[in-house]
Write a protein that holds these residues in place. Structure first.
Motif, short mmCIF file in Angstrom:
data_model
loop_
_atom_site.label_atom_id
_atom_site.label_comp_id
_atom_site.label_asym_id
_atom_site.label_seq_id
_atom_site.Cartn_x
_atom_site.Cartn_y
_atom_site.Cartn_z
N SER A 21 -15.16 -39.04 62.14
CA SER A 21 -15.24 -37.72 61.50
C SER A 21 -14.24 -37.67 60.35
O SER A 21 -13.20 -38.33 60.40
CB SER A 21 -14.91 -36.62 62.50
OG SER A 21 -15.82 -36.60 63.56
N CYS A 22 -14.56 -36.89 59.35
CA CYS A 22 -13.66 -36.68 58.22
C CYS A 22 -13.65 -35.21 57.88
O CYS A 22 -14.69 -34.67 57.46
CB CYS A 22 -14.12 -37.51 57.02
SG CYS A 22 -13.23 -37.13 55.49
N ALA A 23 -12.51 -34.59 58.08
CA ALA A 23 -12.35 -33.17 57.78
C ALA A 23 -11.70 -33.01 56.42
O ALA A 23 -10.62 -33.56 56.18
CB ALA A 23 -11.52 -32.50 58.85
N SER A 25 -10.18 -30.57 53.35
CA SER A 25 -9.56 -29.28 53.12
C SER A 25 -9.03 -29.22 51.70
O SER A 25 -8.91 -30.24 51.02
CB SER A 25 -8.42 -29.04 54.12
OG SER A 25 -7.42 -30.02 53.97
N ARG A 72 -23.42 -34.76 57.40
CA ARG A 72 -22.37 -33.84 57.00
C ARG A 72 -22.69 -32.43 57.45
O ARG A 72 -23.87 -32.07 57.65
CB ARG A 72 -22.18 -33.88 55.48
CG ARG A 72 -23.34 -33.37 54.67
CD ARG A 72 -23.12 -33.64 53.17
NE ARG A 72 -21.99 -32.89 52.64
CZ ARG A 72 -21.40 -33.17 51.47
NH1 ARG A 72 -21.83 -34.18 50.73
NH2 ARG A 72 -20.39 -32.43 51.04
N LYS A 76 -18.51 -26.78 57.89
CA LYS A 76 -17.24 -27.25 58.45
C LYS A 76 -16.49 -28.16 57.49
O LYS A 76 -15.41 -28.64 57.85
CB LYS A 76 -17.50 -28.00 59.76
CG LYS A 76 -18.09 -27.13 60.87
CD LYS A 76 -18.28 -27.93 62.14
CE LYS A 76 -18.84 -27.05 63.26
NZ LYS A 76 -19.06 -27.83 64.51
N ASN A 77 -17.06 -28.40 56.32
CA ASN A 77 -16.42 -29.30 55.35
C ASN A 77 -16.12 -30.66 55.98
O ASN A 77 -15.04 -31.23 55.78
CB ASN A 77 -15.12 -28.68 54.82
CG ASN A 77 -15.15 -28.48 53.31
OD1 ASN A 77 -16.20 -28.52 52.68
ND2 ASN A 77 -13.98 -28.28 52.73
N THR A 78 -17.07 -31.17 56.73
CA THR A 78 -16.86 -32.39 57.51
C THR A 78 -18.02 -33.35 57.31
O THR A 78 -19.17 -32.94 57.22
CB THR A 78 -16.73 -32.05 59.01
OG1 THR A 78 -15.62 -31.16 59.19
CG2 THR A 78 -16.48 -33.31 59.83
N TYR A 80 -19.57 -37.17 58.86
CA TYR A 80 -19.52 -38.00 60.06
C TYR A 80 -20.14 -39.37 59.79
O TYR A 80 -20.97 -39.53 58.89
CB TYR A 80 -20.31 -37.35 61.20
CG TYR A 80 -19.89 -35.94 61.50
CD1 TYR A 80 -20.57 -34.85 60.96
CD2 TYR A 80 -18.80 -35.69 62.35
CE1 TYR A 80 -20.19 -33.56 61.24
CE2 TYR A 80 -18.42 -34.39 62.64
CZ TYR A 80 -19.11 -33.33 62.09
OH TYR A 80 -18.72 -32.04 62.37
#
Length: 127
Positions: A21-23, A25, A72, A76-78, A80
């Motif tokens: 996962s990549c969050a 921000s 994606r 969630k601005n994420t 995968y």
């Protein structure tokens, strides 16, 4: 300040699976392609998979051979990376990247990955 934080790496046996996962921000990335790249010891960084801003188009490196899936969640601005049938040669540090130019095609971002980068998460596949 833009930040990309990867998670989900670890040690797995050959044939196993992991989900990275990549969050993101610092700003919304819904208008930008994102992707996963990797670098193995002694090798150059290479693209694994990329995905367009909408998630409607993806690009995969040839070595993926249907084993990985990028997705994606813009709410969630994420982003995968689901990895299955892992091989020892998949051992590498996996990096998340986000494009700095909006609405680019997935393949273009794969070949010209300018933008923002995470610090990486280590994936080790044992034989």
């Amino acid at each position: 300040q833009v930040q990309l934080v990867e998670s989900g790496g670890g040690l797995v046996q050959a044939g196993g699976y992991l989900r990275l996962s990549c969050a993101a921000s610092g700003r919304p990335f819904r208008n930008y392609a994102m992707g996963w790249f990797r670098q193995a010891p002694g090798k150059e960084r290479e693209c694994v998979a990329t995905i367009t801003w909408s998630g409607g188009s993806t690009y995969y490196a040839d070595f993926v051979q249907g084993r990985f899936t990028i997705s994606r969640d813009n709410a969630k601005n994420t982003v995968y990376l689901q990895m299955t049938s892992l091989k020892p040669e998949d051992t590498a540090v996996y990096y998340c990247a986000a494009d700095s130019r909006s609405f680019r095609a997935a393949e273009l971002f794969a070949r010209d990955a300018t933008g923002y980068w995470g610090t990486g998460t280590l994936v080790t596949v044992s034989s």
